[in-house]
Design a protein around this motif. Structure first.
Motif: not given
Length: 218
Positions: A106-125
């Motif tokens: 979801a953090s990547a979705l937010a980075a790409h400005d896709l949709g309404v993704a706004n996770p409370s914590r950053i996701h890292l792979t």
């Protein structure tokens, strides 16, 4: 005679002081160039390579010239006063991982400005062999294939295709997936066929979430 003897000494001291000042200026300029590509952040190792001893690093942190962000991670104070670009924390966590983490899900979705993704914590792979731990972010252990991520200014992020598939596999809310899939298709970032294939690679849960998201757009 006394005057002629003093002049060379004064001249030497003046030149030495000027050389020291130039060295310090050059050292800061070197570190500044590194930090400028990382939203103002830098590591203790990068500062050491630029010419700052660990004693000098402690001095700058204690006197407020540098902001101590985490263990062995600093930021030039001047950058903290600039308007936020929204991805500063991505750079910070990339440095924490020594460049091994990729912003994902979801953090990547937010980075790409896709949709309404706004996770409370950053996701890292991070790679499967990665051993660092923290509760401040959500870590996913996986060895990403070439082409699953792309570079940004100071960090790596999974591609829109991978971000959508992995978010679905992670059980992301369906409204988040649907809004992100819709925008990615509208902006020409993905195709339905490629998205379905990416979901298949991520497993049944991803397939189900993506199929539902696509079905909602029909």
């Amino acid at each position: 005679m006394a005057r002629s003897e003093v002049k060379p000494a004064l001249f030497f001291e003046f030149c030495y002081a000027g050389e020291v000042l130039r060295d310090r200026t050059d050292t800061r300029a070197t570190l500044w160039r590194i930090a400028a590509g990382q939203r103002g952040y830098f590591t203790a190792a990068q500062a050491r390579e630029a010419g700052y001893s660990y004693q000098a690093q402690r001095y700058h942190a204690q006197h407020g010239n540098w902001l101590a962000v985490d263990r062995a991670i600093y930021r030039f104070r001047e950058f903290a006063d600039l308007p936020s670009e929204g991805d500063e924390q991505f750079v910070r966590w990339s440095l924490w991982s020594r460049g091994r983490a990729v912003i994902s899900h979801a953090s990547a979705l937010a980075a790409h400005d896709l949709g309404v993704a706004n996770p409370s914590r950053i996701h890292l792979t991070v790679p499967r062999a990665f051993r660092q731990t923290t509760d401040a972010v959500i870590l996913h252990h996986a060895d990403l294939a070439d082409g699953d991520s792309e570079g940004r200014n100071g960090y790596q992020v999974t591609t829109p295709l991978r971000a959508l598939a992995e978010s679905a596999a992670n059980g992301e809310d369906q409204d988040v997936l649907e809004s992100a899939v819709s925008e990615a298709l509208e902006r020409g970032m993905i195709t339905r066929r490629k998205l379905l294939h990416a979901a298949q690679l991520c497993g049944p849960r991803s397939e189900l979430g993506i199929e539902r998201a696509l079905g909602a757009l029909s």
